[in-house]
Scaffold this motif. Structure first.
Motif, short mmCIF file in Angstrom:
data_model
loop_
_atom_site.label_atom_id
_atom_site.label_comp_id
_atom_site.label_asym_id
_atom_site.label_seq_id
_atom_site.Cartn_x
_atom_site.Cartn_y
_atom_site.Cartn_z
N GLN A 199 60.16 56.90 76.23
CA GLN A 199 60.97 57.01 74.85
C GLN A 199 61.63 58.23 74.69
OE1 GLN A 199 60.90 53.83 72.68
NE2 GLN A 199 60.78 53.26 74.69
N HIS A 200 62.79 58.35 74.45
CA HIS A 200 63.49 59.47 73.90
C HIS A 200 64.51 59.06 72.65
CE1 HIS A 200 62.53 61.65 77.76
NE2 HIS A 200 62.82 60.43 78.42
N TYR A 201 64.16 59.78 71.82
CA TYR A 201 64.99 59.41 70.45
C TYR A 201 65.80 60.44 70.34
CZ TYR A 201 60.90 56.30 69.58
OH TYR A 201 59.81 55.20 69.84
N PRO A 202 67.11 60.22 69.74
CA PRO A 202 68.11 60.91 69.39
C PRO A 202 67.60 62.02 68.13
CG PRO A 202 68.80 59.00 68.75
CD PRO A 202 67.49 58.65 69.36
N PHE A 203 68.06 63.27 68.08
CA PHE A 203 67.80 64.36 67.12
C PHE A 203 67.91 63.68 65.80
CE2 PHE A 203 68.70 68.04 64.63
CZ PHE A 203 67.06 68.57 64.53
N TRP A 204 68.84 63.12 65.71
CA TRP A 204 69.15 62.27 64.22
C TRP A 204 68.07 61.59 63.61
CZ3 TRP A 204 69.77 57.42 62.88
CH2 TRP A 204 70.04 56.56 63.84
N TYR A 205 67.16 60.95 64.51
CA TYR A 205 66.13 60.27 64.01
C TYR A 205 65.11 61.33 63.43
CZ TYR A 205 66.58 55.95 66.81
OH TYR A 205 67.00 54.75 67.26
N THR A 206 64.85 62.42 63.79
CA THR A 206 64.05 63.42 63.08
C THR A 206 64.76 63.97 61.96
OG1 THR A 206 63.57 64.38 65.44
CG2 THR A 206 63.09 65.79 63.53
N ILE A 207 65.95 64.09 61.77
CA ILE A 207 66.54 64.41 60.39
C ILE A 207 66.40 63.18 59.64
CG2 ILE A 207 68.85 64.89 59.34
CD1 ILE A 207 67.76 67.10 61.31
N GLU A 208 66.54 62.17 59.92
CA GLU A 208 66.72 60.79 59.32
C GLU A 208 64.87 60.86 58.54
OE1 GLU A 208 67.60 56.22 59.54
OE2 GLU A 208 65.89 57.01 60.71
N LEU A 209 64.02 61.14 59.71
CA LEU A 209 62.50 60.91 59.19
C LEU A 209 62.24 61.91 58.18
CD1 LEU A 209 59.86 59.64 59.92
CD2 LEU A 209 59.42 61.49 61.39
N VAL A 210 62.75 63.39 58.24
CA VAL A 210 62.33 64.23 57.50
C VAL A 210 62.96 64.10 55.91
CG1 VAL A 210 62.63 66.86 56.78
CG2 VAL A 210 61.90 66.24 59.36
N VAL A 211 64.17 63.76 56.08
CA VAL A 211 65.00 63.41 54.68
C VAL A 211 64.17 62.30 54.04
CG1 VAL A 211 67.12 62.53 53.49
CG2 VAL A 211 67.36 64.20 55.50
N TRP A 212 63.75 61.27 54.71
CA TRP A 212 63.27 60.23 53.94
C TRP A 212 61.96 60.75 53.35
CZ3 TRP A 212 64.55 55.93 51.19
CH2 TRP A 212 65.39 55.23 51.96
N LYS A 213 61.16 61.48 54.18
CA LYS A 213 59.91 62.04 53.92
C LYS A 213 60.16 63.09 52.69
CE LYS A 213 57.41 60.22 57.30
NZ LYS A 213 56.47 59.28 57.22
#
Length: 359
Positions: A199-213
């Motif tokens: 599994q390789h997730y794009p960097f924007w997944y991390t951005i989205e995760l942090v923003v929602w948190k």
């Protein structure tokens, strides 16, 4: 089992699947689907109003500095949020609200992410792992190796797990703390999980995760602290109570659907073949509780009709009470096992199961 081996279900040679599908299809008229979907939308607005309304009441602080009311308000937010996820987010994940994907996605991502958990990461685990091979070791992310609890008889047993039926309630009560603040980040960086490999997730997944948190922490903790006349410690205590109540509702609704004395963990043979056909497999690994009870269905969003959900995941859960009797009848006719208990008996069975696997 070799994790790189292709896993296949046994062929359905007795006609159970064809017979079941034909009768369900014959029962489901266009009018019944429209009513089921309309009820689905009603439940969305009902639980969304409960959830948003509880947050608005919290911000208005109409109860002054009464700490007891603060506790109840947080519990109301957490409970309504879980019920919203059960009844709306889950169905939207399976695209049952509308034929338009964007409508389902909007409902899913909003209602799920508002609980502080990552909708995107859970959707991958749920659709690409759990629903493909439920209760199959190495292929179901929901039963992947747990360092503290042994859910599968195929997992390694540690000495302290003989007490797991005693300490499990403590872990269950803190489940959302782990999921919200740790589990999502672990999964985001985990390349291999059950049948999900490389599994390789794009960097924007991390951005989205942090923003929602950050948004979640802001509306659940930061804003109440600044708007209300309570100390940060009091806010955190209320929030922790919400987490404990919500975690218990979530856990006991779900662990009873797959991890009991009655449900199985089928293993593939040397050729990678599972012992059951896809349809029979769903019956063997699923547990229902009060599947046709309207109150249970209104609260648990179809999780209580779990066999129907795994056999017909693309139908709205509001029609499962009509589908389940057909499943029960066909299972009886074909001499297939069908698991059903009361919720309390299912919970008791779950703890007997934990005790058995810990010995």
């Amino acid at each position: 089992m070799n994790n790189t081996q292709q896993i296949l279900f046994k062929r359905d040679t007795d006609g159970f699947t064809k017979d079941l599908n034909a009768e369900v299809k014959g029962m489901i008229t266009q009018a019944k689907i429209k009513r089921a979907v309309a009820f689905l939308w009603f439940k969305l607005f009902f639980y969304l109003s409960f959830f948003i309304g509880s947050i608005v009441i919290l911000y208005q602080n109409q109860y002054g500095n009464h700490f007891g009311y603060l506790l109840m308000n947080y519990v109301a937010i957490g409970t309504s949020g879980i019920l919203l996820a059960f009844n709306s987010a889950h169905d939207a994940c399976h695209q049952t609200f509308s034929k338009k994907k964007w409508v389902n996605d909007l409902i899913f991502y909003f209602t799920f992410n508002m609980q502080g958990t990552s909708a995107r990461l859970w959707r991958i685990r749920h659709l690409a792992s759990h629903h493909l091979f439920s209760n199959v070791d190495g292929c179901d992310a929901d039963v992947d190796d747990n360092p503290l609890l042994r859910f599968s008889p195929n997992h390694k047993k540690k000495s302290f797990m003989k007490y797991q039926h005693f300490y499990a309630p403590i872990l269950y009560s803190l489940y959302f703390i782990v999921w919200i603040y740790a589990k999502d980040f672990v999964y985001l960086n985990k390349k291999n999980l059950a049948n999900l490999k490389n599994q390789h997730y794009p960097f924007w997944y991390t951005i989205e995760l942090v923003v929602w948190k950050l948004f979640y922490v802001s509306y659940m903790i930061v804003l109440p602290y600044y708007l209300l006349g309570f100390s940060l410690l009091e806010i955190l205590w209320a929030y922790l109570l919400m987490i404990v109540v919500g975690s218990n509702i979530f856990i006991y609704t779900l662990v009873t659907t797959h991890f009991t004395m009655e449900t199985e963990f089928p293993t593939a043979n040397a050729k990678g073949e599972l012992p059951y056909s896809f349809a029979e497999h769903q019956l063997m690994v699923s547990m229902d509780y009060h599947p046709t009870n309207p109150v249970a269905s209104f609260l648990f969003g179809g999780f209580n009709s779990h066999a129907a959900h795994h056999l017909f995941p693309n139908l709205p859960h509001t029609i499962y009470p009509k589908v389940t009797p057909i499943i029960v009848d066909k299972a009886l006719n074909y001499n297939y096992k069908y698991n059903v208990l009361t919720l309390w008996d299912a919970i008791a069975s779950h703890f007997r199961y934990l005790k058995k696997l810990g010995q």
